[in-house]
Motif scaffolding. Structure first.
Motif, PDB file in Angstrom:
ATOM      1  N   TRP A 111     -32.052  21.935 -52.113  1.00 49.48           N
ATOM      2  CA  TRP A 111     -33.017  21.299 -51.223  1.00 49.48           C
ATOM      3  C   TRP A 111     -33.567  20.005 -51.841  1.00 49.48           C
ATOM      4  CZ3 TRP A 111     -38.776  22.259 -50.722  1.00 49.48           C
ATOM      5  CH2 TRP A 111     -39.269  21.740 -49.526  1.00 49.48           C
ATOM      6  N   ASN A 112     -33.849  20.051 -53.141  1.00 40.90           N
ATOM      7  CA  ASN A 112     -34.341  18.883 -53.858  1.00 40.90           C
ATOM      8  C   ASN A 112     -33.292  17.764 -53.877  1.00 40.90           C
ATOM      9  OD1 ASN A 112     -35.970  17.232 -55.407  1.00 40.90           O
ATOM     10  ND2 ASN A 112     -35.386  18.200 -57.335  1.00 40.90           N
ATOM     11  N   GLU A 113     -32.037  18.106 -54.127  1.00 35.07           N
ATOM     12  CA  GLU A 113     -30.958  17.106 -54.131  1.00 35.07           C
ATOM     13  C   GLU A 113     -30.787  16.473 -52.752  1.00 35.07           C
ATOM     14  OE1 GLU A 113     -27.435  19.023 -55.581  1.00 35.07           O
ATOM     15  OE2 GLU A 113     -28.301  19.356 -57.573  1.00 35.07           O
ATOM     16  N   ASP A 114     -30.855  17.292 -51.699  1.00 35.02           N
ATOM     17  CA  ASP A 114     -30.738  16.763 -50.332  1.00 35.02           C
ATOM     18  C   ASP A 114     -31.889  15.809 -50.020  1.00 35.02           C
ATOM     19  OD1 ASP A 114     -28.457  18.235 -49.973  1.00 35.02           O
ATOM     20  OD2 ASP A 114     -29.453  19.873 -48.865  1.00 35.02           O
ATOM     21  N   ASN A 115     -33.088  16.183 -50.424  1.00 36.38           N
ATOM     22  CA  ASN A 115     -34.250  15.318 -50.183  1.00 36.38           C
ATOM     23  C   ASN A 115     -34.128  14.009 -50.956  1.00 36.38           C
ATOM     24  OD1 ASN A 115     -35.576  16.929 -48.343  1.00 36.38           O
ATOM     25  ND2 ASN A 115     -36.803  17.984 -49.909  1.00 36.38           N
ATOM     26  N   GLN A 116     -33.657  14.062 -52.195  1.00 36.36           N
ATOM     27  CA  GLN A 116     -33.505  12.846 -52.994  1.00 36.36           C
ATOM     28  C   GLN A 116     -32.493  11.900 -52.349  1.00 36.36           C
ATOM     29  OE1 GLN A 116     -35.311  11.861 -55.561  1.00 36.36           O
ATOM     30  NE2 GLN A 116     -36.523  13.739 -55.468  1.00 36.36           N
ATOM     31  N   LYS A 117     -31.386  12.452 -51.845  1.00 33.33           N
ATOM     32  CA  LYS A 117     -30.382  11.622 -51.162  1.00 33.33           C
ATOM     33  C   LYS A 117     -30.970  10.991 -49.904  1.00 33.33           C
ATOM     34  CE  LYS A 117     -26.376  14.234 -52.759  1.00 33.33           C
ATOM     35  NZ  LYS A 117     -25.314  15.176 -52.371  1.00 33.33           N
ATOM     36  N   LYS A 118     -31.703  11.791 -49.129  1.00 38.37           N
ATOM     37  CA  LYS A 118     -32.301  11.291 -47.895  1.00 38.37           C
ATOM     38  C   LYS A 118     -33.316  10.177 -48.194  1.00 38.37           C
ATOM     39  CE  LYS A 118     -34.951  14.157 -45.736  1.00 38.37           C
ATOM     40  NZ  LYS A 118     -35.578  15.170 -44.880  1.00 38.37           N
ATOM     41  N   TYR A 119     -34.166  10.359 -49.221  1.00 38.01           N
ATOM     42  CA  TYR A 119     -35.157   9.343 -49.576  1.00 38.01           C
ATOM     43  C   TYR A 119     -34.494   8.071 -50.091  1.00 38.01           C
ATOM     44  CZ  TYR A 119     -38.659  13.061 -49.220  1.00 38.01           C
ATOM     45  OH  TYR A 119     -39.444  14.075 -48.769  1.00 38.01           O
ATOM     46  N   ALA A 120     -33.436   8.202 -50.867  1.00 42.73           N
ATOM     47  CA  ALA A 120     -32.721   7.022 -51.368  1.00 42.73           C
ATOM     48  C   ALA A 120     -32.098   6.242 -50.213  1.00 42.73           C
ATOM     49  CB  ALA A 120     -31.648   7.449 -52.364  1.00 42.73           C
ATOM     50  N   GLU A 121     -31.531   6.948 -49.231  1.00 39.59           N
ATOM     51  CA  GLU A 121     -30.931   6.289 -48.071  1.00 39.59           C
ATOM     52  C   GLU A 121     -31.996   5.569 -47.240  1.00 39.59           C
ATOM     53  OE1 GLU A 121     -28.863   7.718 -43.931  1.00 39.59           O
ATOM     54  OE2 GLU A 121     -28.342   8.816 -45.756  1.00 39.59           O
ATOM     55  N   LEU A 122     -33.142   6.223 -47.031  1.00 36.65           N
ATOM     56  CA  LEU A 122     -34.221   5.592 -46.271  1.00 36.65           C
ATOM     57  C   LEU A 122     -34.786   4.369 -47.004  1.00 36.65           C
ATOM     58  CD1 LEU A 122     -36.109   8.742 -44.921  1.00 36.65           C
ATOM     59  CD2 LEU A 122     -34.684   7.156 -43.623  1.00 36.65           C
ATOM     60  N   ASP A 123     -34.896   4.453 -48.326  1.00 38.54           N
ATOM     61  CA  ASP A 123     -35.372   3.310 -49.114  1.00 38.54           C
ATOM     62  C   ASP A 123     -34.427   2.128 -49.000  1.00 38.54           C
ATOM     63  OD1 ASP A 123     -37.678   4.515 -49.971  1.00 38.54           O
ATOM     64  OD2 ASP A 123     -36.885   5.091 -51.942  1.00 38.54           O
ATOM     65  N   SER A 124     -33.131   2.384 -49.090  1.00 29.03           N
ATOM     66  CA  SER A 124     -32.155   1.288 -48.992  1.00 29.03           C
ATOM     67  C   SER A 124     -32.171   0.671 -47.593  1.00 29.03           C
ATOM     68  CB  SER A 124     -30.762   1.773 -49.362  1.00 29.03           C
ATOM     69  OG  SER A 124     -30.298   2.701 -48.406  1.00 29.03           O
ATOM     70  N   GLN A 125     -32.352   1.499 -46.561  1.00 30.42           N
ATOM     71  CA  GLN A 125     -32.456   0.963 -45.203  1.00 30.42           C
ATOM     72  C   GLN A 125     -33.692   0.091 -45.053  1.00 30.42           C
ATOM     73  OE1 GLN A 125     -32.412   4.224 -42.425  1.00 30.42           O
ATOM     74  NE2 GLN A 125     -30.201   4.592 -42.632  1.00 30.42           N
ATOM     75  N   PHE A 126     -34.809   0.531 -45.601  1.00 30.71           N
ATOM     76  CA  PHE A 126     -36.049  -0.238 -45.483  1.00 30.71           C
ATOM     77  C   PHE A 126     -35.973  -1.550 -46.258  1.00 30.71           C
ATOM     78  CE2 PHE A 126     -40.356  -1.277 -47.028  1.00 30.71           C
ATOM     79  CZ  PHE A 126     -40.937  -1.556 -45.808  1.00 30.71           C
ATOM     80  N   LYS A 127     -35.370  -1.510 -47.453  1.00 28.15           N
ATOM     81  CA  LYS A 127     -35.263  -2.728 -48.260  1.00 28.15           C
ATOM     82  C   LYS A 127     -34.369  -3.769 -47.608  1.00 28.15           C
ATOM     83  CE  LYS A 127     -36.312  -0.605 -52.682  1.00 28.15           C
ATOM     84  NZ  LYS A 127     -35.815  -0.190 -53.988  1.00 28.15           N
ATOM     85  N   SER A 128     -33.416  -3.341 -46.806  1.00 29.59           N
ATOM     86  CA  SER A 128     -32.532  -4.286 -46.132  1.00 29.59           C
ATOM     87  C   SER A 128     -32.974  -4.562 -44.688  1.00 29.59           C
ATOM     88  CB  SER A 128     -31.097  -3.755 -46.144  1.00 29.59           C
ATOM     89  OG  SER A 128     -31.023  -2.551 -45.410  1.00 29.59           O
ATOM     90  N   SER A 129     -34.125  -4.058 -44.299  1.00 24.28           N
ATOM     91  CA  SER A 129     -34.565  -4.215 -42.911  1.00 24.28           C
ATOM     92  C   SER A 129     -35.076  -5.622 -42.632  1.00 24.28           C
ATOM     93  CB  SER A 129     -35.651  -3.190 -42.578  1.00 24.28           C
ATOM     94  OG  SER A 129     -36.832  -3.541 -43.229  1.00 24.28           O
ATOM     95  N   LYS A 130     -34.997  -5.983 -41.356  1.00 28.24           N
ATOM     96  CA  LYS A 130     -35.429  -7.290 -40.905  1.00 28.24           C
ATOM     97  C   LYS A 130     -36.956  -7.415 -40.994  1.00 28.24           C
ATOM     98  CE  LYS A 130     -35.283  -9.821 -36.592  1.00 28.24           C
ATOM     99  NZ  LYS A 130     -34.744  -9.810 -35.241  1.00 28.24           N
ATOM    100  N   VAL A 131     -37.667  -6.338 -40.743  1.00 29.68           N
ATOM    101  CA  VAL A 131     -39.133  -6.342 -40.778  1.00 29.68           C
ATOM    102  C   VAL A 131     -39.647  -6.660 -42.176  1.00 29.68           C
ATOM    103  CG1 VAL A 131     -41.189  -4.895 -40.457  1.00 29.68           C
ATOM    104  CG2 VAL A 131     -39.285  -4.711 -38.870  1.00 29.68           C
ATOM    105  N   LEU A 132     -39.079  -6.022 -43.179  1.00 23.37           N
ATOM    106  CA  LEU A 132     -39.522  -6.265 -44.550  1.00 23.37           C
ATOM    107  C   LEU A 132     -39.257  -7.712 -44.965  1.00 23.37           C
ATOM    108  CD1 LEU A 132     -40.676  -5.152 -47.199  1.00 23.37           C
ATOM    109  CD2 LEU A 132     -38.342  -4.608 -47.870  1.00 23.37           C
ATOM    110  N   LYS A 133     -38.098  -8.235 -44.580  1.00 29.52           N
ATOM    111  CA  LYS A 133     -37.780  -9.625 -44.922  1.00 29.52           C
ATOM    112  C   LYS A 133     -38.770 -10.587 -44.279  1.00 29.52           C
ATOM    113  CE  LYS A 133     -32.933  -8.793 -45.812  1.00 29.52           C
ATOM    114  NZ  LYS A 133     -31.549  -8.989 -45.408  1.00 29.52           N
ATOM    115  N   GLU A 134     -39.147 -10.315 -43.020  1.00 32.77           N
ATOM    116  CA  GLU A 134     -40.135 -11.165 -42.341  1.00 32.77           C
ATOM    117  C   GLU A 134     -41.501 -11.072 -43.030  1.00 32.77           C
ATOM    118  OE1 GLU A 134     -40.217  -9.904 -38.295  1.00 32.77           O
ATOM    119  OE2 GLU A 134     -38.242 -10.739 -37.830  1.00 32.77           O
TER     120      GLU A 134
END
Length: 163
Positions: free
Chosen positions: A84-107
């Protein structure tokens, strides 16, 4: 001839000694000497006690590094929680990478950079205006005519938004 002798007599407590004087000739100067000696000896003893240095002994636990250096017991590993911990870590890493590459954050980062530059310029203009009004610093109006000074201060007020 004036002479006096000092005698140390022990009370019931052997660690406390009293100082008594016996004067053979009574005169004002001998009384002064006796009194000054009665003050000088306790003062010297107090100073020597205060200035005496002893090494500090921390005691029996002085070499002990503390409880935090002792490792705790090994806890049992539960497979369900590890997965469960490994699945959560993967999910959080994926969400972080999506947010860092998002258009909103760049703006938002671009707006923040622009605001920082604008605020720095506004603060510099504010201090320049103050220096011009006081006649000090880089924006000093020394050597300007009254008309040039008024125009310069009006331009700074317009830039800072005080007009």
């Amino acid at each position: 001839m004036i002479s006096s002798s000092f005698m140390v007599s022990a009370n019931a407590n052997p660690t406390i000694a009293t100082l008594s004087t016996r004067s053979y000739a009574s005169s004002p100067s001998s009384d002064f000497l006796c009194k000054s000696r009665l003050v000088a000896f306790p003062l010297a003893a107090s100073v020597s006690v205060l200035l005496w240095t002893n090494p500090v002994n921390a005691g029996i636990l002085s070499g002990f590094s503390g409880l935090e250096s002792v490792p705790g017991p090994e806890l049992p590993k539960i497979d369900f929680l590890n997965k469960w911990n490994e699945d959560n870590q993967k999910k959080y890493a994926e969400l972080d990478s999506q947010f860092k590459s998002s258009k909103v954050l760049k703006e938002l980062l671009e707006k923040s950079k622009q605001n920082k530059e604008r605020n720095e310029r506004l603060i510099q203009d504010k201090y320049c205006l103050r220096g011009a009004e006081w006649g000090v610093g880089d924006c000093s109006t020394q050597g300007m005519t009254q008309q040039e000074r008024d125009d310069f201060v009006a331009m700074l007020k317009k830039r800072t938004g005080e007009e």
